[in-house]
Design a protein around this motif. Structure first.
Motif, PDB file in Angstrom:
ATOM      1  N   ASN A  61    -122.391  28.015 -19.623  1.00  0.00           N
ATOM      2  CA  ASN A  61    -121.624  28.582 -18.504  1.00  0.00           C
ATOM      3  C   ASN A  61    -120.709  27.297 -17.490  1.00  0.00           C
ATOM      4  N   LYS A  64    -117.900  25.986 -19.523  1.00  0.00           N
ATOM      5  CA  LYS A  64    -116.990  27.376 -19.650  1.00  0.00           C
ATOM      6  C   LYS A  64    -116.273  27.129 -18.242  1.00  0.00           C
ATOM      7  N   LYS A  65    -117.046  27.193 -17.008  1.00  0.00           N
ATOM      8  CA  LYS A  65    -116.417  27.171 -15.844  1.00  0.00           C
ATOM      9  C   LYS A  65    -115.430  25.877 -15.751  1.00  0.00           C
TER      10      LYS A  65
END
Length: 96
Positions: A61, A64-65
């Motif tokens: 995550n 991805k961010k």
């Protein structure tokens, strides 16, 4: 012990890649398949690792961010002044 014949069709490319590996181990293809089948029969498991199939290449995550932020960024005037600043930012990201 009774024996049986077993015919297997494989793509030529797969055969061309696999058979030299058997040969490096001093095995014929027949011996290699027999070893495989013996392992399956004795352990009741397939003696292969499927770790490569795990999503190890899928970003977490945090990554991805960061990727989404980088894609949407249009102003690059705030670049890191030194490699040390960049490395600290990467370390901070890794510890987040």
């Amino acid at each position: 012990m009774a024996t049986t014949n077993f015919n297997l069709r494989v793509e030529q490319d797969l055969r061309d890649k696999a058979f030299p590996v058997f040969e490096r181990y001093g095995l014929t293809a027949s011996q290699a398949f027999k070893l495989f089948l013996t392992q399956v029969a004795e352990t009741n498991k397939i003696p292969l690792s499927f770790d490569y199939a795990e999503d190890n290449n899928v970003p977490n995550n945090v990554t991805k961010k960061a990727l989404l932020e980088a894609k949407s960024r249009t102003d690059f005037s705030e670049a890191y002044a030194t490699p040390e600043e960049f490395m600290k930012a990467m370390q901070d990201l890794a510890n987040a």
